[in-house]
Design a protein around this motif. Sequence first.
Motif, short mmCIF file in Angstrom:
data_model
loop_
_atom_site.label_atom_id
_atom_site.label_comp_id
_atom_site.label_asym_id
_atom_site.label_seq_id
_atom_site.Cartn_x
_atom_site.Cartn_y
_atom_site.Cartn_z
N LYS A 56 73.87 87.75 7.25
CA LYS A 56 72.56 87.95 6.62
C LYS A 56 71.45 87.76 7.64
CE LYS A 56 72.25 86.44 2.17
NZ LYS A 56 72.18 87.63 1.30
N LYS A 57 71.61 86.74 8.48
CA LYS A 57 70.61 86.47 9.51
C LYS A 57 70.48 87.68 10.45
CE LYS A 57 69.97 83.49 13.54
NZ LYS A 57 70.60 82.45 14.36
N ALA A 58 71.62 88.20 10.90
CA ALA A 58 71.59 89.36 11.80
C ALA A 58 70.90 90.55 11.12
CB ALA A 58 73.01 89.72 12.23
N ARG A 59 71.21 90.73 9.83
CA ARG A 59 70.59 91.83 9.10
C ARG A 59 69.07 91.62 8.97
NH1 ARG A 59 69.46 92.79 3.83
NH2 ARG A 59 70.68 91.06 2.96
N PHE A 60 68.64 90.41 8.71
CA PHE A 60 67.19 90.14 8.57
C PHE A 60 66.46 90.44 9.89
CE2 PHE A 60 66.84 87.01 4.72
CZ PHE A 60 67.46 87.97 3.93
N VAL A 61 67.10 90.06 11.01
CA VAL A 61 66.47 90.31 12.32
C VAL A 61 66.36 91.82 12.54
CG1 VAL A 61 66.82 90.12 14.82
CG2 VAL A 61 67.22 88.12 13.34
N ASP A 62 67.42 92.51 12.16
CA ASP A 62 67.48 93.95 12.40
C ASP A 62 66.59 94.73 11.42
OD1 ASP A 62 68.74 96.27 13.61
OD2 ASP A 62 69.71 96.54 11.64
N GLN A 63 66.75 94.44 10.14
CA GLN A 63 66.09 95.23 9.10
C GLN A 63 64.60 94.88 8.95
OE1 GLN A 63 68.31 94.98 5.47
NE2 GLN A 63 66.66 95.81 4.20
N TYR A 64 64.29 93.59 9.05
CA TYR A 64 62.90 93.17 8.80
C TYR A 64 62.18 92.74 10.07
CZ TYR A 64 64.62 92.89 3.97
OH TYR A 64 65.18 93.17 2.74
N LYS A 65 62.87 92.84 11.21
CA LYS A 65 62.29 92.50 12.52
C LYS A 65 61.80 91.04 12.57
CE LYS A 65 62.88 96.82 13.64
NZ LYS A 65 64.31 96.95 13.37
N LEU A 66 62.54 90.15 11.92
CA LEU A 66 62.17 88.74 11.96
C LEU A 66 62.68 88.11 13.24
CD1 LEU A 66 62.99 87.54 8.32
CD2 LEU A 66 60.95 88.71 9.17
N THR A 67 62.09 86.97 13.63
CA THR A 67 62.65 86.23 14.76
C THR A 67 63.95 85.58 14.28
OG1 THR A 67 61.56 84.16 14.14
CG2 THR A 67 60.34 85.64 15.61
N PRO A 68 64.90 85.35 15.21
CA PRO A 68 66.16 84.71 14.79
C PRO A 68 65.89 83.37 14.10
CG PRO A 68 66.36 85.53 17.02
CD PRO A 68 64.92 85.73 16.63
N TYR A 69 64.87 82.66 14.58
CA TYR A 69 64.57 81.36 13.97
C TYR A 69 64.14 81.52 12.51
CZ TYR A 69 62.55 76.97 12.71
OH TYR A 69 62.27 75.81 12.03
N ASP A 70 63.15 82.41 12.27
CA ASP A 70 62.69 82.62 10.89
C ASP A 70 63.86 83.07 10.00
OD1 ASP A 70 60.19 81.87 11.55
OD2 ASP A 70 59.26 83.86 11.39
N ALA A 71 64.67 83.98 10.55
CA ALA A 71 65.81 84.48 9.77
C ALA A 71 66.76 83.33 9.42
CB ALA A 71 66.54 85.57 10.55
N SER A 72 66.99 82.42 10.37
CA SER A 72 67.94 81.33 10.09
C SER A 72 67.38 80.38 9.04
CB SER A 72 68.34 80.60 11.36
OG SER A 72 67.27 79.83 11.85
#
Length: 484
Positions: free
Chosen positions: A309-325
Amino acid sequence: MILEGKTGKWEIVIGLEVHAQVVSNAKLFSGSSAAFGAEPNTQVSFVDAAFPGMLPVINGFCVEQAIKTGLGIEATVNEVSIFDRKNYFYADLPQGYQISQYTRPIVSDGRLVLDLPGGKTKTVGITRLHMEQDAGKSIHDQHPAKSYIDLNRSGVCLMEIVSEPELRSPEEAGAYLKKLRAILRYLGTCDGNMEEGSMRCDANVSVRKVGDTAFGTRCEIKNVNSIRYVMQAIEYEAGRQVQLIEDGGKVDQETRLWDVAKGITRPMRSKEHAHDYRYFPDPDLLPLVLDPKDIARIKASMPELPDAKKARFVDQYKLTPYDASVLVAEQEQAAFFEEVAKGRKDPKLAANWVIVELFGALNKLGKDVTDSPVSAKNLAGLLDLIENDTISGRIAKDVFAIMVETGKDAAGIVEEKGLKQVTDTGAIDAAIAKVMAENEAKVAEYRAGKVTLFGWFVGQVMKATGGKANPAKVNEILKAKLAG
Ligand code: ADP
Ligand code: MG
């Protein structure tokens, strides 16, 4: 983490053993309820009370939960595993042994990815996951001279999950427990509630000089009931060991307890008093043989787990890995974010609002996203008003505060309080003219070269419009007017 001692630098080595109570209606080898919080001794079958001649019958659902968890930690699910008897004598263990797995556990060789500060990650090995029965509970605080036994917990299914000694700081240990708990909760195999004891942790801690390859002697700190306490206990224990060794002593391999009140660990039992469990295969139980088709079926039913899910959030929503985690730490938080971000041109704005404003407000209220006074739909409504310039980000914070208090939707609050942003240049022109007329001396200073006054003028104009002027327009017009 490196500890500075008198004689040099020290490294902390940590391995964690987690006992996770399996979410299941019935116990591992009996049909009685495994629910928490019932009246003592109301959920006890003859098997759980170890009446003579009673035979265990394995609960297939518990096995499926263990398989699911094994797949969730990317481990090998062993097609054949063995139940052993772990023998010891204690009043809350009526059988005189615990049925566990020793030489051949159901799951081995897993891994867990830690989310560390700054968006960094570290992969830690998981040695094994095995199934075992819980013991009953001894109650010592009901009577001055007597102890009582509650067998409700006797026979409840636990998964013991053992990490490799690859953690190197209290922070890494905390990140490990958070991630493991998140995975268990995503899977629905354990509720991860450390306070109620459905997830319990023993921390093995040793220290060694930086550069040494051999491990030092470890101590095991038992049953610490929150992640924060585990971290504190490790920090204290590592410091104690360094001091002990530097003062010429040596660490004894022993079991210690975390004393919450004093903030120290103290000895519980030493190696001389260590149990000899005399493990042997339980003759009442056949080897547990799994059908690969069942493993495949369970694999196909797995939900999207935190790392994916984290990888998808970074990819799909362009979030930073930190925010995604941060967002994926709990499934409900991630779902809330996705509902707010859905179809939005600036998903990062959504992430900021959820993480900073919403989580901040919920934290103050002591609430979760699941009982948030601001629904995902209403937060999305607020962001719509920012994105289409109806209100500024500044006003949005005031509107949000009212939403938190009242649970009302953003558009209604903006309407009711007359908070619509002034984008009408006429009104902004008038406010600027007024501010400039009232502050002729400052205008002269600005024009004489003191351009740092610009921010002050912006502030005055915003004030004159009750904070409702569109800041971009104010900047643009003000610059032109002040230029003269
Ligand atoms: P036991 O069965 O006595 O508890 P294990 O070999 O299963 O022993 O180890 C238990 C835990 O201790 C594991 O999590 C392992 O990573 C950790 N561990 C082993 N050796 C050390 C050490 N020297 N320092 C810190 N942790 C250790
Ligand atoms: Mg142990």
